[in-house]
Design a protein around this motif. Structure first.
Motif, PDB file in Angstrom:
ATOM      1  N   GLU A  87      20.175  27.731 -11.896  1.00 19.22           N
ATOM      2  CA  GLU A  87      20.205  27.325 -10.500  1.00 19.22           C
ATOM      3  C   GLU A  87      20.081  28.483  -9.516  1.00 19.22           C
ATOM      4  OE1 GLU A  87      22.703  26.430 -12.662  1.00 19.22           O
ATOM      5  OE2 GLU A  87      21.812  24.496 -13.161  1.00 19.22           O
ATOM      6  N   GLU A  88      20.433  29.701  -9.924  1.00 19.18           N
ATOM      7  CA  GLU A  88      20.479  30.775  -8.934  1.00 19.18           C
ATOM      8  C   GLU A  88      20.486  32.143  -9.610  1.00 19.18           C
ATOM      9  OE1 GLU A  88      24.168  30.917  -6.787  1.00 19.18           O
ATOM     10  OE2 GLU A  88      25.341  30.341  -8.544  1.00 19.18           O
ATOM     11  N   ARG A  89      20.300  33.152  -8.761  1.00 17.47           N
ATOM     12  CA  ARG A  89      20.520  34.536  -9.173  1.00 17.47           C
ATOM     13  C   ARG A  89      21.464  35.155  -8.156  1.00 17.47           C
ATOM     14  NH1 ARG A  89      16.862  38.809 -12.017  1.00 17.47           N
ATOM     15  NH2 ARG A  89      18.243  40.622 -11.927  1.00 17.47           N
ATOM     16  N   VAL A  90      22.601  35.637  -8.638  1.00 18.97           N
ATOM     17  CA  VAL A  90      23.598  36.277  -7.785  1.00 18.97           C
ATOM     18  C   VAL A  90      23.520  37.777  -8.037  1.00 18.97           C
ATOM     19  CG1 VAL A  90      26.035  36.442  -7.187  1.00 18.97           C
ATOM     20  CG2 VAL A  90      25.073  34.244  -7.908  1.00 18.97           C
ATOM     21  N   LEU A 130      29.770  29.038 -17.453  1.00 14.45           N
ATOM     22  CA  LEU A 130      31.122  29.588 -17.379  1.00 14.45           C
ATOM     23  C   LEU A 130      31.225  30.923 -18.114  1.00 14.45           C
ATOM     24  CD1 LEU A 130      33.334  26.396 -17.858  1.00 14.45           C
ATOM     25  CD2 LEU A 130      33.163  27.808 -15.806  1.00 14.45           C
ATOM     26  N   LEU A 131      30.602  31.006 -19.295  1.00 18.16           N
ATOM     27  CA  LEU A 131      30.647  32.246 -20.062  1.00 18.16           C
ATOM     28  C   LEU A 131      29.861  33.350 -19.358  1.00 18.16           C
ATOM     29  CD1 LEU A 131      30.239  30.881 -23.697  1.00 18.16           C
ATOM     30  CD2 LEU A 131      32.212  32.092 -22.794  1.00 18.16           C
ATOM     31  N   ALA A 132      28.692  33.010 -18.842  1.00 13.08           N
ATOM     32  CA  ALA A 132      27.903  34.010 -18.124  1.00 13.08           C
ATOM     33  C   ALA A 132      28.648  34.500 -16.883  1.00 13.08           C
ATOM     34  CB  ALA A 132      26.548  33.417 -17.731  1.00 13.08           C
ATOM     35  N   ASN A 135      33.337  48.156 -12.796  1.00 10.95           N
ATOM     36  CA  ASN A 135      32.439  49.043 -12.051  1.00 10.95           C
ATOM     37  C   ASN A 135      31.089  49.218 -12.734  1.00 10.95           C
ATOM     38  OD1 ASN A 135      34.308  49.567  -9.939  1.00 10.95           O
ATOM     39  ND2 ASN A 135      35.356  51.073 -11.250  1.00 10.95           N
ATOM     40  N   VAL A 136      30.650  48.182 -13.428  1.00 10.43           N
ATOM     41  CA  VAL A 136      29.307  48.146 -14.010  1.00 10.43           C
ATOM     42  C   VAL A 136      28.535  47.060 -13.272  1.00 10.43           C
ATOM     43  CG1 VAL A 136      27.930  47.777 -16.090  1.00 10.43           C
ATOM     44  CG2 VAL A 136      30.163  48.900 -16.253  1.00 10.43           C
ATOM     45  N   PRO A 137      27.677  47.430 -12.318  1.00 13.40           N
ATOM     46  CA  PRO A 137      26.952  46.405 -11.548  1.00 13.40           C
ATOM     47  C   PRO A 137      26.184  45.453 -12.460  1.00 13.40           C
ATOM     48  CG  PRO A 137      26.627  48.579 -10.590  1.00 13.40           C
ATOM     49  CD  PRO A 137      27.308  48.799 -11.905  1.00 13.40           C
ATOM     50  N   PHE A 167      29.907  38.256 -15.970  1.00 16.44           N
ATOM     51  CA  PHE A 167      29.504  38.762 -14.653  1.00 16.44           C
ATOM     52  C   PHE A 167      30.702  39.349 -13.909  1.00 16.44           C
ATOM     53  CE2 PHE A 167      29.400  37.356 -10.136  1.00 16.44           C
ATOM     54  CZ  PHE A 167      28.444  38.233  -9.649  1.00 16.44           C
ATOM     55  N   GLN A 168      31.823  38.625 -13.928  1.00 14.31           N
ATOM     56  CA  GLN A 168      33.024  39.109 -13.239  1.00 14.31           C
ATOM     57  C   GLN A 168      33.633  40.316 -13.938  1.00 14.31           C
ATOM     58  OE1 GLN A 168      35.370  35.435 -13.061  1.00 14.31           O
ATOM     59  NE2 GLN A 168      34.914  35.250 -10.872  1.00 14.31           N
ATOM     60  N   LYS A 169      33.725  40.258 -15.273  1.00 16.98           N
ATOM     61  CA  LYS A 169      34.310  41.364 -16.026  1.00 16.98           C
ATOM     62  C   LYS A 169      33.500  42.646 -15.839  1.00 16.98           C
ATOM     63  CE  LYS A 169      36.725  38.978 -19.789  1.00 16.98           C
ATOM     64  NZ  LYS A 169      36.781  38.759 -21.262  1.00 16.98           N
TER      65      LYS A 169
END
Length: 801
Positions: free
Chosen positions: A275-278, A253-255, A266-268, A259-261
């Motif tokens: 489980e994954e890499r988005v 949840l923290l990661a 505008n910082v990719p 990620f969203q922030k």
């Protein structure tokens, strides 16, 4: 054969003459020549006057003594972990028994007597200890040695001749020691490589494991402060302005939040979890910034800025190794560490060993937090923005039902819920236009969720835990836990400018104040965990040992200094034992044993077993196979039991995705599984929204209390004291029904249970108390009542007769 005998005697002639010159009183028999050759090979010393006394060569003795841990300040290994390798007796030798041909067949009765004499010899036991055989290993080795000799149809020629000489009186039982020691090293191969094993398990210099990090001069900045102080915010601001960066957090949840922030600014930024890499971009190019769970951080990739969140978890018994690895191994110019001030001293000391200085920035809480002077005492006193914190699912179910019985709507959050469901419940609670104004949660709200809470109410201040032996215990929450949870009230930027903390029960309030007033004890040590490479080197030396046994021996021999400790490996060993019978290579077996799952969930453990079995047959685990196993699609739950099962299925999907990230060819349908996992998340949300209906259905469907049987397996009682009180009431005889003290309702009595279940109100309780006092004063339930009870019981007995 005669030619062989003549050649053997010819080779032994010089040694025989030498022995006669040195030991003229020693009787020489025709079968003594192999013994002499053996003595010359083993470096045995001959003592004048008869029996040959065995002594190892000086080099061998010094090597074995160092291996046994007797020198150099090394602790002796825990030999109870040494599992003997089975050595089968020889059955029906295909070749001729050379020893019997050279001498004569052995008398097994005489052999047994002499073997027992050998075992009782103090000199032999002392010599065994010099070679690493303590009393336990010596006994086990002798039992195996005796069984091997007695049950074998034939033994090696040299051992046969020695045994025959001893039985004939031409040899001494001490002469068996080289054969005994050889056998002991066959069944305990670790005796031959103890020095190598100690070097492999030497964990005293973890900084040296990360040469890339040691090659640069890193700047360490410690952001210290309580919950809601802005420490992580300032670290993230530096993360966003850097050319490249990595955020390491304890929860998905923290990661996901970072990620969203980051992408919103505008910082990719890519998201990396177990489980994954988005990817941030559609063309799946790696971004310069990464938000990840801390176990997934790379220690080989260079960054400008790294952020390590919740650094105090470096002391965690199970996961602390991940924070140690990140702190020592991240290859970043700046490392921003966020957490409690209790970890400052340890981080400073760890960085001193790497030659790096620590800059400390202290933060204070941005909004005031007040501990109230009164407890809630009744759910009738709930207000909008209240959060009731429970420490078991059973209490979650009970409290949420009582709240909705009062016509209030509540959100529910607990640890085993999927992340999506937690976020939806948090969104529902935070929404000012939603009628849901009450939150019932476990300590899962301590981190990872942004919640608009006005008041934290501890339903209990004791928490069920499992100790190192796997036993269930109930103990008071720690100061660190209490501060972490209480600090969620009055979040900066929310509609509540001040946070409040209290308890549900009056008697708990004083203890909570004491807990919160205490200073958090300093973090004293950082966790470590054996790496796959270390376990592979162990397996090279001990090829017949199981993975669980390898880990046990590694931890037993491991050496750490005062700044570190070896993390708890019970979950790892549990999975290692569970899949031991499945043929897997060591690296794959290690990966399966590090899979994140709750071993209290039988369905998830069974699924892992099936995964491993299918994997060992080199058969890909397809989407169709998984759907058949989990009986997908699934319907919304009708009771609590079905809700718990849906949560377990969600964990199975998580497990599949976790393994697919490591074995892509064997778990090929990650995208399809991710789609149905989202659908399952929606189904679970429906169940949580109707949780009170599920509780009622469970209780009506099973009078024994199906709702009380959860995966956590903890009882409903608040504390040990409460459980004792309730059991005392159950044991009260019917002739003394008034031994219940209604005044003790705040201490977990029957009255308190009725209050919590909504079957009794405070007004009813006061009325019952006043009636009881009136009746007690009038003597209605005094001696006269006892006489009446006794006379009525006599009349009943007469009628029965």
């Amino acid at each position: 054969m005669r030619g062989v005998k003549r050649a053997a005697r010819r080779d032994a002639l010089p040694v025989t003459r030498s022995l006669r010159r040195r030991c003229p009183s020693l009787p020489m028999r025709r079968c003594a020549w192999p013994l002499l050759r053996l003595s010359a090979r083993a470096g045995l010393a001959l003592r004048h006057g008869g029996a040959i006394r065995l002594r190892l060569a000086a080099a061998s003795s010094s090597s074995s003594s160092s291996s046994s841990g007797g020198g150099g300040g090394l602790r002796a290994p825990d030999t109870s972990l040494f599992v003997p390798v089975p050595l089968k007796p020889v059955e029906g030798a295909a070749e001729e028994d050379v020893g019997a041909e050279l001498t004569r067949p052995l008398d097994k009765g005489e052999v047994l007597k002499n073997l027992n004499k050998f075992y009782k010899r103090k000199e032999i036991q002392r010599l065994g200890a010099e070679n690493g055989l303590d009393a336990r290993l010596f006994h086990q080795a002798f039992i195996s040695f005796r069984k091997y000799i007695m049950e074998s149809s034939s033994v090696s020629a040299d051992l046969h001749i020695i045994l025959n000489d001893i039985c004939c009186g031409a040899g001494h039982v001490d002469d068996l020691f080289p054969f005994f020691l050889r056998h002991a090293k066959q069944i305990f191969p670790m005796l031959d490589c103890m020095d190598d094993l100690r070097k492999i398990s030497d964990l005293r210099l973890p900084p040296n494991w990360y040469p890339e990090a040691r090659a640069i001069q890193r700047k360490i900045i410690f952001h210290a402060g309580p919950t809601n102080s802005g420490k992580t915010y300032h670290a993230i601001q530096r993360f966003l302005t850097a050319k490249s960066g990595i955020y390491c957090g304890p929860l998905k949840l923290l990661a996901h939040e970072i990620f969203q922030k980051s992408n919103a600014a505008n910082v990719p930024c890519d998201l990396v979890t177990g489980e994954e890499r988005v990817y941030a971009t559609e063309d799946a190019r790696q971004a310069s910034h990464i938000a990840c769970t801390i176990e997934m951080c790379s220690t080989n990739t260079p960054y400008e800025v790294a952020v390590i969140d919740e650094i105090q978890m470096i002391r965690d018994p199970a996961r602390g190794w991940a924070w140690t690895r990140a702190l020592l191994g991240l290859c970043a110019e700046e490392i921003h560490v966020c957490g409690e001030s209790a970890a400052i001293d340890l981080v400073t000391e760890l960085m001193y060993t790497t030659g790096e200085e620590v800059e400390v920035r202290n933060y204070k809480r941005l909004t005031p937090l007040t501990v109230l002077d009164y407890a809630l005492e009744s759910l009738d006193n709930l207000q909008p923005g209240d959060c009731i914190v429970c420490f078991s699912k059973n209490d979650i179910y009970s409290v949420s039902r009582q709240i909705e019985a009062r016509g209030l709507e509540c959100a529910v959050i607990y640890g085993s819920l999927p992340p999506g469901t937690k976020l939806e419940q948090a969104k529902k609670f935070n929404d000012p236009n939603d009628p849901c104004k009450i939150l019932v949660a476990t300590d899962a709200i301590g981190m990872g969720l942004n919640l608009c809470i006005k008041r934290i109410i501890f339903n209990s201040i004791v928490k069920p835990t499992v100790n190192e032996k796997g036993e269930k215990e109930i103990d008071s929450i720690t100061t660190s836990q209490a501060l972490q949870i209480a600090g969620r009230a009055g979040r900066f930027g929310s509609s509540f400018k001040q946070g409040e903390v209290t308890t549900m029960h009056r008697d708990d309030l004083l203890q909570l104040k004491e807990i919160l007033s205490e200073s958090v004890p300093p973090v004293k040590a950082a966790g470590l965990h054996p790496t796959p490479e270390q376990i592979e080197m162990f397996a090279y030396h001990l090829p017949d040992a199981t993975l669980s046994n390898l880990i046990d021996i590694f931890v037993s021999l491991s050496q750490v200094d005062g700044l570190y400790f070896v993390c708890n490996i019970d979950d790892f060993k549990f999975l290692a034992d569970m899949i031991q019978h499945i043929p897997l290579n060591l690296r794959s077996r290690y990966v399966f044993c590090t899979a994140p799952l709750n071993r209290k969930e039988p369905f998830v453990c069974t699924t892992l077993l099936k995964f491993a079995r299918q994997f060992s047959r080199n058969e890909p685990l397809t989407f169709d196979w998984l759907c058949r196993h989990t009986k997908w699609p699934l319907a919304p739950p009708k009771n609590i039991k079905e809700l718990v099962h849906l949560e377990a299925v969600h964990d199975v999907f998580d497990l599949y995705l976790w393994l697919s990230y490591r074995f892509m060819d064997m778990f090929p349908d990650a995208a399809l599984v991710r789609d149905i996992q989202k659908k399952l998340d929606d189904i679970i949300q429906i169940g949580v929204c109707n949780i009170t209906k599920l509780i009622r259905a469970s209780q009506s469907g099973a009078a024994s209390g199906a709702a009380e049987v959860t995966s956590e397996g903890f009882p409903l009682s608040r504390t040990k004291r409460d459980a004792r009180t309730v059991s005392d009431h159950r044991d009260v005889k019917s002739t003394e029904p008034l031994s219940i003290d209604l005044k003790s309702h705040g201490r977990g009595s029957l009255a308190n249970r009725l209050l919590r279940e909504g079957l009794l109100t405070q007004e009813m309780l006061r009325q019952l108390e006043s009636e009881w006092q009136d009746q007690h004063r009038s003597g209605r339930y005094g001696l006269a009542s006892k006489r009446n009870d006794q006379s009525s019981s006599k009349e009943m007995r007469k009628k029965k007769k």
